[in-house]
Design an enzyme around this catalytic site. Structure first.
Site, PDB file in Angstrom:
ATOM      1  N   ASP A 210      32.909 -11.374 134.015  1.00 34.93           N
ATOM      2  CA  ASP A 210      34.184 -10.716 133.652  1.00 34.93           C
ATOM      3  C   ASP A 210      34.075  -9.489 133.064  1.00 34.93           C
ATOM      4  OD1 ASP A 210      37.189 -11.102 133.884  1.00 34.93           O
ATOM      5  OD2 ASP A 210      36.779 -11.044 131.487  1.00 34.93           O
TER       6      ASP A 210
ATOM      7  N   HIS B 103      43.714 -11.438 131.574  1.00 35.35           N
ATOM      8  CA  HIS B 103      44.505 -10.171 131.718  1.00 35.35           C
ATOM      9  C   HIS B 103      43.915  -8.927 131.740  1.00 35.35           C
ATOM     10  CE1 HIS B 103      48.014 -12.698 131.170  1.00 35.35           C
ATOM     11  NE2 HIS B 103      47.523 -13.171 130.086  1.00 35.35           N
ATOM     12  N   ARG B 104      42.280  -9.101 131.696  1.00 31.16           N
ATOM     13  CA  ARG B 104      41.544  -7.838 131.880  1.00 31.16           C
ATOM     14  C   ARG B 104      41.669  -7.119 133.338  1.00 31.16           C
ATOM     15  NH1 ARG B 104      37.233  -9.573 130.167  1.00 31.16           N
ATOM     16  NH2 ARG B 104      37.052  -8.878 128.008  1.00 31.16           N
ATOM     17  N   ALA B 105      42.003  -8.319 134.201  1.00 36.63           N
ATOM     18  CA  ALA B 105      42.127  -7.701 135.517  1.00 36.63           C
ATOM     19  C   ALA B 105      43.123  -6.588 135.850  1.00 36.63           C
ATOM     20  CB  ALA B 105      42.661  -9.098 136.379  1.00 36.63           C
TER      21      ALA B 105
ATOM     22  N   VAL C  16      41.634  -3.219 134.505  1.00 37.95           N
ATOM     23  CA  VAL C  16      40.602  -2.753 135.266  1.00 37.95           C
ATOM     24  C   VAL C  16      40.915  -2.146 136.559  1.00 37.95           C
ATOM     25  CG1 VAL C  16      38.534  -3.053 136.542  1.00 37.95           C
ATOM     26  CG2 VAL C  16      38.849  -4.161 134.333  1.00 37.95           C
TER      27      VAL C  16
END
Length: 311
Positions: A163, A244-246, A249
């Site tokens: 991730d 929630h990094r998706a 990025v």
């Protein structure tokens, strides 16, 4: 004497890998690249080629290799023994210090020891490396583009580390006869006369370096409308992206792509163009699904958002 470096723009095929690396060169905050696939497909050659291209234009992003069996002291840094013998307490920089502002490259990243994975996760989360041992207390910034490569058939990558890579791209053996012939031809020409071969690619290298430099300068100022942010969230929700990094990025990669193309604002089309690379490794799949299933779901979700946008 410095060994010659194969030009980045001379690499045949592997367009997805080259594009992902270029986006990270425009905006290191995209978070790096995970390239999994067959051995001998030019992954390390491509990474080193990009670093050399950037250095030619004054955009220094050194490549630091992290060996699989590296000790904790070598990675984090340690007490400077020579100065300690003189009665001084001083820090001897490790690999993370050397990689600050550059690329930390890990070949066979899926075989990395767990203790090294834990170290990387801690530093990647904070952007700071802290060393406290042997009477030494030292802290330094450690922000780098994390690039990992490996063959997934040889072992699984821990989800927490996976991730941390902003983008992911498969790297497969090229089957096209013409492209394979060109790979051999260029490599043999490079080995025969590196200076002459490199000189033939200087103009293309300089053009790309200039594009990256300009995109870097313009990237943070690009307009990102609420409609683009909403579309990014919609895509992530539709594919079931984990964490929630998706969205972050996805938006950063789309912004870098727009800057590289010279556009004044990020569009939903930019999101769609980078969605697979940003989300394929964050989209869960069942044990019976092929590895390509997640990429297909991302493409469908991105196309649906584009369709709603057009409608």
């Amino acid at each position: 004497m410095t060994s010659p470096v194969f030009p980045f723009t001379a690499v045949v095929g592997q367009d997805d890998l080259r594009h992902a690396l270029t986006l990270c060169a425009v905006d290191p905050a995209v978070g790096g690249v995970l390239a999994l696939g067959d051995r001998g497909t030019g992954k390390s050659t491509t990474v080193r080629g990009l670093a050399h291209l950037l250095a030619r234009d004054g955009l220094d992003m050194p490549v630091v290799d992290l060996p699989l069996g590296a000790s904790e002291d070598r990675v984090l840094g340690s007490l400077d023994i020579d100065r300690a013998l003189r009665g001084e307490i001083a820090y001897a920089p490790g690999l993370l210090a050397a990689a600050h502002g550059g690329i930390l490259y890990i070949d066979e990243v899926n075989l990395l020891d767990d203790y090294l994975v834990d170290l990387l996760l801690d530093v990647a989360a904070s952007g700071v490396n802290t060393v406290e041992r042997d009477g030494l207390s030292h802290t330094h910034p450690a922000r780098f583009v994390l690039v990992g490569s490996g063959n997934p058939e040889e072992g699984e990558l821990r989800p927490q580390l996976e991730d941390r890579f902003g983008l992911s791209t498969p790297v497969a053996t090229i089957r096209d006869v013409g492209q394979r012939w060109e790979i051999v031809r260029r490599r043999m020409a490079f080995e025969r006369d590196p200076e002459a071969f490199t000189a033939a690619w200087v103009e293309r290298e300089d053009r790309l370096a200039a594009r990256i430099r300009l995109a870097r300068e313009q990237c943070v100022a690009l307009e990102i409308g609420d409609d683009v942010l909403h579309a990014a969230v919609r895509i992530c929700v539709d594919v079931g992206a984990v964490g929630h990094r998706a969205e972050l990025v996805l938006v950063r990669a789309a912004r870098a792509a727009a800057a590289l193309a010279g556009r004044p604002a990020v569009t939903v089309h930019d999101l769609a163009a980078v969605a697979v690379a940003a989300l394929r490794h964050r989209t869960p799949r069942t044990a019976l699904e092929p590895a390509t299933a997640t990429a297909a779901r991302v493409r469908i979700a991105a196309a649906a958002v584009l369709g709603r946008r057009v409608a």
